[in-house]
Write a protein that holds these residues in place. Structure first.
Motif, PDB file in Angstrom:
ATOM      1  N   LYS A  36      91.668 -29.333  36.030  1.00  0.00           N
ATOM      2  CA  LYS A  36      91.438 -28.081  36.738  1.00  0.00           C
ATOM      3  C   LYS A  36      90.329 -28.311  37.765  1.00  0.00           C
ATOM      4  N   PHE A  64      95.775 -21.604  27.053  1.00  0.00           N
ATOM      5  CA  PHE A  64      96.385 -22.742  27.747  1.00  0.00           C
ATOM      6  C   PHE A  64      97.068 -23.622  26.703  1.00  0.00           C
ATOM      7  N   ILE A  78     100.330 -20.995  30.510  1.00  0.00           N
ATOM      8  CA  ILE A  78      99.115 -20.197  30.438  1.00  0.00           C
ATOM      9  C   ILE A  78      99.500 -18.760  30.097  1.00  0.00           C
ATOM     10  N   LEU A  81      97.018 -14.378  31.736  1.00  0.00           N
ATOM     11  CA  LEU A  81      96.198 -14.923  32.825  1.00  0.00           C
ATOM     12  C   LEU A  81      95.030 -14.020  33.167  1.00  0.00           C
ATOM     13  N   ASP A  85      91.042 -17.884  35.863  1.00  0.00           N
ATOM     14  CA  ASP A  85      91.993 -19.004  35.799  1.00  0.00           C
ATOM     15  C   ASP A  85      92.403 -19.463  37.192  1.00  0.00           C
ATOM     16  N   TYR A  89      95.294 -26.760  39.895  1.00  0.00           N
ATOM     17  CA  TYR A  89      95.578 -27.555  38.707  1.00  0.00           C
ATOM     18  C   TYR A  89      96.300 -28.828  39.127  1.00  0.00           C
TER      19      TYR A  89
END
Lengths: 113, 111
Positions: A36, A64, A78, A81, A85, A89
């Protein structure tokens, strides 16, 4: 030929939704990763799988959940959310778990509104 | 706790000159270090690496130097070219096989 591919490239969704990001590598590598990159540009490892087995699981909310159906694929699901977030990614792979060089996908920019 | 630091967020260099990108780390257990290059809207691509048993590794125009006592590494690009303009990340790893990345330095090579 794309070595490590991710879909989708962009994902805009609302808070509370559930979404998935898919990753595939055609390099024959044993090990795959999810990273991430947040707004401060920190690139942090989230998960790593070696031959479909989870070997690294950083302190990541249990919303996650990675899934590796085979060693060429590592998907990230995920749930519920949240605004925090929102990030880029990156999926990556390496030939083995002890091979240091990693090959990264192009990234998925997730925006949660 | 930021274990790998790149204190210069950006650097501008004239084409043909040397670019020096720096990276500091705090964890003495790190034994392998890498540099990645990243263009916009792409993933990082591996550039060069160095093991802690060495103090220098060279690959074409790119050389990485490691100073273990100072916990410092640097990437030298000679000569710099406009195509080198990108964000450069250093990363470090120990026996856990996890990579810790720095926040990157944006290099701009001026033609």
């Amino acid at each position: 030929d794309t070595a490590v591919s991710q879909t989708p490239k962009y994902l805009v969704t609302q808070m509370g939704n559930d979404k998935s990001i898919k990753c595939e590598q055609n390099l024959g590598h044993d090990t795959m990763y999810w990273y991430k990159q947040d707004s401060k540009k920190f690139l942090k490892i989230m998960f790593s799988y070696n031959n479909k087995e989870l070997i690294i699981n950083e302190t990541v909310p249990n919303r996650f959940s990675p899934k590796s159906p085979d060693k060429a694929h590592l998907n990230l699901h995920i749930n519920s959310l949240e605004l925090g977030d929102s990030a880029v990614y990156f999926c990556a792979s390496s030939p083995t778990v002890v091979t240091y060089e990693q090959y990264f996908g192009p990234g998925t920019r997730l925006t949660v509104t | 706790d930021q274990q790998v630091k790149q204190n210069s967020p950006s650097l501008s260099v004239q084409e043909g000159r040397i670019s020096i990108l720096n990276c500091d780390y705090t964890n003495s257990m790190f034994d392998y270090f890498l540099w990645y290059k990243k263009y916009p809207a792409e993933g990082p691509t591996f550039l060069i690496s160095i093991s802690s048993i060495k103090d220098k590794n060279e690959d074409g125009r790119f050389t990485v130097f490691l100073n273990k006592s100072a916990k410092h590494l640097s990437l030298h690009i000679v000569p710099s070219q406009p195509g080198d303009s990108a964000v450069y990340f250093c990363a470090a790893s120990g026996r856990t096989y996890k990579y810790i990345f720095g926040t990157g330095t944006r290099l701009k090579v001026l033609a």
